[in-house]
Design an enzyme around this catalytic site. Structure first.
Site, mmCIF file in Angstrom:
data_model
loop_
_atom_site.group_PDB
_atom_site.id
_atom_site.type_symbol
_atom_site.label_atom_id
_atom_site.label_comp_id
_atom_site.label_asym_id
_atom_site.label_seq_id
_atom_site.Cartn_x
_atom_site.Cartn_y
_atom_site.Cartn_z
ATOM 1 N N SER A 151 -8.583 6.533 -8.871
ATOM 2 C CA SER A 151 -9.223 5.573 -7.979
ATOM 3 C C SER A 151 -10.691 5.366 -8.382
ATOM 4 O O SER A 151 -10.963 4.897 -9.488
ATOM 5 C CB SER A 151 -9.062 6.042 -6.531
ATOM 6 O OG SER A 151 -9.338 5.013 -5.625
ATOM 7 N N ASP A 233 1.053 1.215 -3.403
ATOM 8 C CA ASP A 233 -0.334 1.604 -3.132
ATOM 9 C C ASP A 233 -0.978 0.552 -2.220
ATOM 10 O O ASP A 233 -1.083 -0.619 -2.596
ATOM 11 C CB ASP A 233 -1.078 1.696 -4.473
ATOM 12 C CG ASP A 233 -2.476 2.250 -4.356
ATOM 13 O OD1 ASP A 233 -3.135 2.037 -3.321
ATOM 14 O OD2 ASP A 233 -2.921 2.893 -5.334
ATOM 15 N N HIS A 267 -0.933 5.840 -3.171
ATOM 16 C CA HIS A 267 -2.239 6.176 -3.750
ATOM 17 C C HIS A 267 -2.549 7.671 -3.686
ATOM 18 O O HIS A 267 -3.620 8.106 -4.081
ATOM 19 C CB HIS A 267 -3.326 5.398 -2.985
ATOM 20 C CG HIS A 267 -4.642 5.261 -3.693
ATOM 21 N ND1 HIS A 267 -4.826 4.433 -4.778
ATOM 22 C CD2 HIS A 267 -5.858 5.839 -3.451
ATOM 23 C CE1 HIS A 267 -6.091 4.504 -5.179
ATOM 24 N NE2 HIS A 267 -6.737 5.350 -4.402
#
Length: 289
Positions: A151, A233, A267
């Site tokens: 991320s 995600d 995620h």
């Protein structure tokens, strides 16, 4: 360099450790995690190092507790280093006001405006200060290092590799923030750390920290990029990550990239744990050559 050992746990024949030190770049006390595989006990051997950069709200703890990387690092003889995600306790007004800016959200950049520029230098910390500490304190081979992240940390890994041609043998990312100048998280962080984008040439200052902008003009030695992205995600759906923009820029810059769109994955660290073995194998291929 004075390191204080915070914790040490036997793990897959090696040791998962956490150390603290006073950072010159960040002007505060910082923690970092280091996994030393069993091969680190061989006094005559220098080992490759993979740097892991975590995402928003994380510390040095999330990856070492949840990713399951130690098993693979033990088998491959790789040291894994994971810093914290920002300076801590700098007494900057507003540093703890939001989860996506300030504490836990250093974005792996060197801030250029007050009040952030004296402490928020995570890019220099990750690319210069921390590797210097690791190479001085542990059996690390300075010529064999790679970088990966998740991320915000995926963004960090990509820009560290692209801004330092030849410094890292390989780079990979999980669900990276690929195009921060064009997504809400990135726009908020960059406006805070670099100043607003609508003031003349500051657009260019933003682009120097954007992996999609950097890869389109990359001219360094070959760099083989691996990315895994979960199809479920929520942040992909919210247009925070923009991997398609990055892949398009890679083709323009003639940089090889493999993007795996993973059916059903989100995620979380469950996603990372599912594919961390593939990422370390990717790095091992380049670190061993």
């Amino acid at each position: 360099m004075s390191l204080s050992e915070v914790s040490s746990n036997r793990c897959f024949g090696g040791y998962q450790k956490v150390f603290s030190h006073e950072s010159k770049e960040l002007k505060c006390k910082m923690n970092f995690a280091v996994y030393l595989p069993p091969q680190a006990e061989n006094e005559d051997e220098k080992l490759p190092v993979v740097y892991w950069l975590s995402g928003l709200t994380c510390t040095e703890q999330n990856f070492i507790q949840k990713a399951g990387a130690q098993r693979y690092a033990s088998e491959l003889g790789i040291i894994i280093v994971g810093p914290d995600t920002s300076p801590r306790g700098c007494n900057i007004p507003g540093e703890d006001d939001s989860w996506d800016f300030g504490s836990g959200a250093g974005f792996y950049v060197d801030a250029s405006v007050d009040p952030w520029k004296s402490n928020y230098r995570m890019y220099s910390y990750v690319t210069e200060e921390l590797p210097g500490i690791i190479e001085e304190s542990f059996p690390a081979d300075p010529s064999r290092k790679s970088i990966m992240g998740h991320s915000m940390g995926g963004h960090g890994a990509l820009i560290c590799a692209l801004k330092n041609p030849g410094k890292y043998c390989s780079v990979s990312a999980f669900a990276p923030i690929c195009h921060p100048t064009q997504c809400p998280w990135g726009k908020k962080a960059f406006a805070g750390y670099f100043g607003p984008a609508n003031e003349g040439d500051l657009d260019k200052a933003w682009e120097e920290w954007d992996a999609t902008c950097l890869v389109a003009n990359y001219s360094g030695p070959p760099l083989d990029i691996l990315i895994h992205q979960g199809k479920e995600d929520q942040f992909l759906k919210d247009s925070q990550l923009l991997p398609d923009k990055f892949v398009s820029a890679c083709s323009h810059g003639k940089v090889p990239v493999v993007l795996h769109m993973c059916e059903g994955y989100d995620h979380s660290y469950y996603f990372i744990a599912s594919f961390i073995g593939q990422h370390l194998a990717h790095h091992a291929k380049y670190l061993s050559s």
